[in-house]
Design an enzyme around this catalytic site. Structure first.
Site, PDB file in Angstrom:
ATOM      1  N   PRO A  65       0.544  -0.986   0.182  1.00  0.00           N
ATOM      2  CA  PRO A  65       0.046  -0.063  -0.045  1.00  0.00           C
ATOM      3  C   PRO A  65       0.717   1.291  -0.394  1.00  0.00           C
ATOM      4  O   PRO A  65       1.696   1.693   1.036  1.00  0.00           O
ATOM      5  CB  PRO A  65      -1.163  -0.096   1.378  1.00  0.00           C
ATOM      6  N   CYS A  66       0.778   2.483  -1.017  1.00  0.00           N
ATOM      7  CA  CYS A  66       1.378   3.323  -1.408  1.00  0.00           C
ATOM      8  C   CYS A  66       1.173   4.500  -1.006  1.00  0.00           C
ATOM      9  O   CYS A  66       0.786   5.208  -0.132  1.00  0.00           O
ATOM     10  CB  CYS A  66       1.532   3.371  -2.557  1.00  0.00           C
TER      11      CYS A  66
END
Length: 404
Positions: free
Chosen positions: A89-90
């Site tokens: 997850p960015c």
């Protein structure tokens, strides 16, 4: 194509799946003929699912941020994975300390852990998938997040490309777009698989040369017919496969798993009865709309995306992590079962999902101190996954075009 001579052979892919979840990404590579080395996953139920379906893989049930470089080398260094997959997850999931950096910078997020694994194990190929909107995301200094991701991979010595792929283009019966970033040590002209399927409504299949993408009903019509509150975690098939998609996903399965309907109230069943294809909760008669919490009054909050009855003759809408509350079966007055969701995601029937089918809100569980249940339920695991058939298309294309 990366090649120096005509005698070179395609590289044998050995896969390590980081942020693995239930394992849809690496399963697709495995179905293409790759060897699965192992996985890293912090959630206990998702880890259990991965280990059950891949008993020979090294599965680390750990938070990747707690693993030292030495532990990663000790666990996977001897088996030498040359392809690393991951969906870190960015956007909006910063792990940086407050005031220590831009929380929207991927270098301050779990993406940095993906990079760290690549730095340690030095694979030939690194592949990352994420939400399509990441392509538009910017840091607080207005730098594109995707440009930073490409730059960080290039610093490790990779030729890096990215593209938004559509699952229906590869025969997955679901409208699902994902951003895929492919980084390779050797340059490939086009690392992304060509489109093989089309949705019949939109294209002339006869002239295009594409195969027809299965519809929602073509994906699930052979499964046992069950009503709300019916079904079981393990049961026998009641029909033969009715098309090639169903036959492919049934191959190797002796029994059917995870086909248990939700325990809907009679009022909810009545609500579903009133809905036509394409209708959602906002379209039902007022007396059947949701009630306020702990009240007999009709709620003034009705969410248009909740409990929408799907069209059988089209691909399904995107299956999210909470799809048990998003979709209504095209003909039955209930939500999808976990197995129906798995079919729409293109998981084979022999792939068993562990943990509870559903759990209540994680926020509520944490508030009540019930942390033993704050895990990824079966529906979460399925909705979070990369469709294996799309992953298989990526794998087959790279296997064909990447040579040692």
């Amino acid at each position: 194509m990366a090649t120096n001579s005509s005698s070179q052979e395609p590289m044998k892919f050995k896969i390590l799946d980081t942020f693995a979840g239930a394992g849809g990404f690496s399963l697709g590579f495995q179905l293409a003929g790759a060897e699965l080395v192992g996985a890293i996953e912090r959630d206990s139920w998702a880890s259990e699912t991965f280990k059950f379906n891949h008993p020979d893989a090294i599965v680390l049930h750990r938070d990747i941020t707690s693993l030292t470089d030495e532990e990663i080398l000790e666990s996977f260094g001897t088996r030498k994975p040359n392809v690393i997959l991951g969906g870190p997850p960015c956007q909006g999931f910063s792990i940086c300390n407050k005031n220590s950096g831009d929380p929207k910078d991927p270098r301050n997020s779990l993406f940095e852990e993906f990079i760290r694994v690549g730095r340690i194990l030095k694979p030939e190929i690194m592949i990352m998938e994420n939400v399509p909107n990441l392509i538009k995301a910017k840091t607080e200094s207005k730098e594109l997040v995707i440009d930073i991701i490409v730059s960080e991979l290039k610093k490790l010595g990779y030729f890096t490309n990215y593209k938004i792929l559509e699952a229906t283009d590869y025969g997955v019966p679901q409208i699902r777009k994902r951003l895929v970033v492919i980084a390779t040590k050797k340059e490939i002209n086009d690392p992304f698989p060509p489109k093989t399927h089309a949705v019949e409504e939109n294209e002339d299949l006869f002239n295009s040369g594409y195969l027809k993408c299965p519809t929602l009903w073509e994906a699930i019509s052979d499964l046992p017919e069950i009503e709300a509150r019916e079904g079981a975690e393990v049961q026998a098939y009641t029909k033969e496969a009715q098309n090639s998609y169903q036959a492919t996903l049934r191959d190797g399965a002796k029994e059917l798993y995870n086909h248990k309907a939700m325990n809907h109230s009679q009022r909810l069943v009545e609500r579903f009865k009133s809905m036509e294809w394409g209708h959602s909760t906002s379209d039902v008669p007022d007396h059947l709309k949701p009630l306020k919490r702990n009240s007999t009054e009709i709620s003034d909050k009705v969410y248009d995306q909740n409990n929408r009855r799907m069209y059988p003759h089209k691909p399904c809408h995107t299956v999210p992590a909470s799809f048990y509350a998003n979709f209504v079966h095209p003909f039955k007055n209930r939500n999808f079962t976990a197995r129906e969701g798995a079919r729409i995601q293109s998981f084979p029937d022999w792939y068993v999902f562990k943990g509870k089918p559903t759990v209540v809100s994680h926020k509520l569980l944490n508030r009540e101190g019930r942390t033993e249940d704050t895990h990824l339920c079966q529906y979460n695991q399925i909705g979070n996954a990369v469709p294996p058939i799309m992953a298989k298309a990526i794998a087959e294309h790279l296997m064909k075009n990447y040579q040692e």
